[in-house]
Scaffold this motif. Structure first.
Motif, PDB file in Angstrom:
ATOM      1  N   LYS A   5      -6.007  33.063   5.759  1.00 16.68           N
ATOM      2  CA  LYS A   5      -7.038  34.128   5.225  1.00 16.68           C
ATOM      3  C   LYS A   5      -7.880  34.935   6.081  1.00 16.68           C
ATOM      4  O   LYS A   5      -8.347  34.052   7.015  1.00 16.68           O
ATOM      5  N   GLU A   6      -8.385  36.111   5.762  1.00 14.43           N
ATOM      6  CA  GLU A   6      -9.467  36.436   6.697  1.00 14.43           C
ATOM      7  C   GLU A   6     -10.714  35.555   6.952  1.00 14.43           C
ATOM      8  O   GLU A   6     -11.441  35.702   7.859  1.00 14.43           O
ATOM      9  N   ASN A   7     -11.198  35.065   5.923  1.00 12.88           N
ATOM     10  CA  ASN A   7     -12.295  34.315   5.836  1.00 12.88           C
ATOM     11  C   ASN A   7     -12.151  32.904   6.305  1.00 12.88           C
ATOM     12  O   ASN A   7     -13.087  32.131   6.461  1.00 12.88           O
ATOM     13  N   ASP A   8     -10.871  32.762   6.830  1.00 13.08           N
ATOM     14  CA  ASP A   8     -10.552  31.685   7.834  1.00 13.08           C
ATOM     15  C   ASP A   8     -11.168  31.725   9.092  1.00 13.08           C
ATOM     16  O   ASP A   8     -11.058  30.681  10.033  1.00 13.08           O
ATOM     17  N   PHE A   9     -11.636  32.880   9.369  1.00  6.48           N
ATOM     18  CA  PHE A   9     -11.878  33.241  10.722  1.00  6.48           C
ATOM     19  C   PHE A   9     -13.326  33.823  11.013  1.00  6.48           C
ATOM     20  O   PHE A   9     -13.771  34.250   9.663  1.00  6.48           O
ATOM     21  N   PHE A  10     -14.105  33.655  12.006  1.00  2.90           N
ATOM     22  CA  PHE A  10     -15.455  34.167  12.108  1.00  2.90           C
ATOM     23  C   PHE A  10     -15.342  35.104  13.376  1.00  2.90           C
ATOM     24  O   PHE A  10     -14.658  34.532  14.634  1.00  2.90           O
ATOM     25  N   SER A  11     -15.688  36.284  13.440  1.00  4.67           N
ATOM     26  CA  SER A  11     -15.746  37.221  14.496  1.00  4.67           C
ATOM     27  C   SER A  11     -17.178  37.450  15.017  1.00  4.67           C
ATOM     28  O   SER A  11     -17.733  37.925  13.984  1.00  4.67           O
ATOM     29  N   SER A  12     -17.444  37.795  16.255  1.00  7.82           N
ATOM     30  CA  SER A  12     -18.754  38.192  16.621  1.00  7.82           C
ATOM     31  C   SER A  12     -18.542  38.855  18.000  1.00  7.82           C
ATOM     32  O   SER A  12     -17.687  38.716  18.803  1.00  7.82           O
ATOM     33  N   THR A  13     -19.608  39.925  18.215  1.00  7.38           N
ATOM     34  CA  THR A  13     -19.449  40.363  19.487  1.00  7.38           C
ATOM     35  C   THR A  13     -20.664  39.779  20.310  1.00  7.38           C
ATOM     36  O   THR A  13     -20.944  40.108  21.617  1.00  7.38           O
ATOM     37  N   GLY A  25     -16.823  22.985  21.186  1.00  2.66           N
ATOM     38  CA  GLY A  25     -15.442  22.640  20.638  1.00  2.66           C
ATOM     39  C   GLY A  25     -14.485  23.692  20.233  1.00  2.66           C
ATOM     40  O   GLY A  25     -13.362  23.371  19.745  1.00  2.66           O
ATOM     41  N   TYR A  26     -15.071  24.580  19.825  1.00  3.59           N
ATOM     42  CA  TYR A  26     -14.375  25.645  19.200  1.00  3.59           C
ATOM     43  C   TYR A  26     -13.497  26.589  20.220  1.00  3.59           C
ATOM     44  O   TYR A  26     -13.952  26.509  21.496  1.00  3.59           O
ATOM     45  N   ARG A  27     -12.468  27.238  19.551  1.00  4.71           N
ATOM     46  CA  ARG A  27     -11.697  28.027  20.541  1.00  4.71           C
ATOM     47  C   ARG A  27     -11.655  29.491  20.157  1.00  4.71           C
ATOM     48  O   ARG A  27     -11.628  29.828  19.076  1.00  4.71           O
ATOM     49  N   ILE A  28     -11.426  30.326  21.046  1.00  2.00           N
ATOM     50  CA  ILE A  28     -11.126  31.886  20.759  1.00  2.00           C
ATOM     51  C   ILE A  28      -9.529  31.950  20.342  1.00  2.00           C
ATOM     52  O   ILE A  28      -8.714  31.596  20.992  1.00  2.00           O
ATOM     53  N   GLU A  29      -9.754  32.436  19.062  1.00  2.00           N
ATOM     54  CA  GLU A  29      -8.225  32.462  18.718  1.00  2.00           C
ATOM     55  C   GLU A  29      -7.795  33.784  18.632  1.00  2.00           C
ATOM     56  O   GLU A  29      -6.422  34.237  18.334  1.00  2.00           O
ATOM     57  N   GLY A  30      -8.643  34.950  18.933  1.00  2.00           N
ATOM     58  CA  GLY A  30      -8.189  36.212  19.197  1.00  2.00           C
ATOM     59  C   GLY A  30      -9.114  37.147  19.614  1.00  2.00           C
ATOM     60  O   GLY A  30     -10.393  36.641  19.586  1.00  2.00           O
ATOM     61  N   VAL A  31      -9.008  38.493  20.018  1.00  2.00           N
ATOM     62  CA  VAL A  31      -9.886  39.357  20.438  1.00  2.00           C
ATOM     63  C   VAL A  31      -9.543  40.525  19.557  1.00  2.00           C
ATOM     64  O   VAL A  31      -8.281  41.031  19.421  1.00  2.00           O
ATOM     65  N   ASP A  32     -10.608  41.182  19.289  1.00  2.00           N
ATOM     66  CA  ASP A  32     -10.272  42.571  18.358  1.00  2.00           C
ATOM     67  C   ASP A  32     -10.896  43.641  19.254  1.00  2.00           C
ATOM     68  O   ASP A  32     -12.227  43.710  19.454  1.00  2.00           O
ATOM     69  N   ARG A  33     -10.189  44.409  19.981  1.00  6.31           N
ATOM     70  CA  ARG A  33     -10.781  45.610  20.386  1.00  6.31           C
ATOM     71  C   ARG A  33     -10.625  46.911  19.930  1.00  6.31           C
ATOM     72  O   ARG A  33     -10.400  48.048  20.486  1.00  6.31           O
ATOM     73  N   GLU A  40     -14.780  42.310  19.488  1.00 10.07           N
ATOM     74  CA  GLU A  40     -15.131  41.109  18.718  1.00 10.07           C
ATOM     75  C   GLU A  40     -14.232  40.060  19.150  1.00 10.07           C
ATOM     76  O   GLU A  40     -12.919  40.120  19.311  1.00 10.07           O
ATOM     77  N   LEU A  41     -14.915  38.817  19.242  1.00  7.86           N
ATOM     78  CA  LEU A  41     -14.357  37.446  19.954  1.00  7.86           C
ATOM     79  C   LEU A  41     -14.171  36.831  18.343  1.00  7.86           C
ATOM     80  O   LEU A  41     -15.075  36.702  17.533  1.00  7.86           O
ATOM     81  N   ILE A  42     -12.928  36.178  18.278  1.00  9.76           N
ATOM     82  CA  ILE A  42     -12.739  35.558  16.815  1.00  9.76           C
ATOM     83  C   ILE A  42     -12.670  33.902  17.037  1.00  9.76           C
ATOM     84  O   ILE A  42     -11.815  33.606  18.088  1.00  9.76           O
ATOM     85  N   ILE A  43     -12.912  33.341  16.403  1.00  8.97           N
ATOM     86  CA  ILE A  43     -12.967  31.719  16.294  1.00  8.97           C
ATOM     87  C   ILE A  43     -12.410  31.337  14.916  1.00  8.97           C
ATOM     88  O   ILE A  43     -12.964  31.929  13.995  1.00  8.97           O
ATOM     89  N   HIS A  70     -19.170  28.259  32.507  1.00  5.84           N
ATOM     90  CA  HIS A  70     -17.843  28.240  32.435  1.00  5.84           C
ATOM     91  C   HIS A  70     -17.183  28.939  31.197  1.00  5.84           C
ATOM     92  O   HIS A  70     -16.364  29.943  31.329  1.00  5.84           O
ATOM     93  N   ALA A  71     -17.975  28.730  30.107  1.00 10.81           N
ATOM     94  CA  ALA A  71     -17.332  29.399  28.695  1.00 10.81           C
ATOM     95  C   ALA A  71     -17.617  30.880  28.983  1.00 10.81           C
ATOM     96  O   ALA A  71     -16.923  31.853  28.637  1.00 10.81           O
ATOM     97  N   LEU A  72     -18.796  30.973  29.604  1.00  6.92           N
ATOM     98  CA  LEU A  72     -19.290  32.653  29.721  1.00  6.92           C
ATOM     99  C   LEU A  72     -18.301  33.322  30.625  1.00  6.92           C
ATOM    100  O   LEU A  72     -18.076  34.414  30.318  1.00  6.92           O
TER     101      LEU A  72
END
Length: 82
Positions: A5-13, A25-33, A40-43, A70-72
């Motif tokens: 579901k949409e609320n399974d993810f958090f996005s931020s700029t 320990g989180y991972r980028i799951e997607g990118v919203d352009r 927006e980066l999605i975890i 390195h993450a940056l």
């Protein structure tokens, strides 16, 4: 298979926030352009994400400086070279 579901993810700029999340320990799951000029980066959201975000904004979060760097770099590469 469980439907996401949409609320399974958090996005931020906020790349600093997402960089800190990667260090924890989180991972980028997607990118919203979808918005030109803002990416927006999605975890994936989990039970401890809200507490993590509160600790980040309260200046209580500690991360390894080299891992943060390195993450940056990884995020900037994803934004500008993808």
């Amino acid at each position: 298979m469980e439907k996401l579901k949409e609320n399974d993810f958090f996005s931020s700029t906020d790349i600093a926030l997402i960089s800190a999340a990667l260090c924890c320990g989180y991972r980028i799951e997607g990118v919203d352009r979808g918005n030109p000029g803002r990416v927006e980066l999605i975890i994936r959201r989990d039970q401890s994400l809200d507490e993590f975000i509160q600790r980040y904004f309260a200046h209580e979060l500690k991360v390894d400086p080299l891992a943060y760097f390195h993450a940056l770099k990884e995020i900037k590469s994803l934004i500008y070279h993808a």
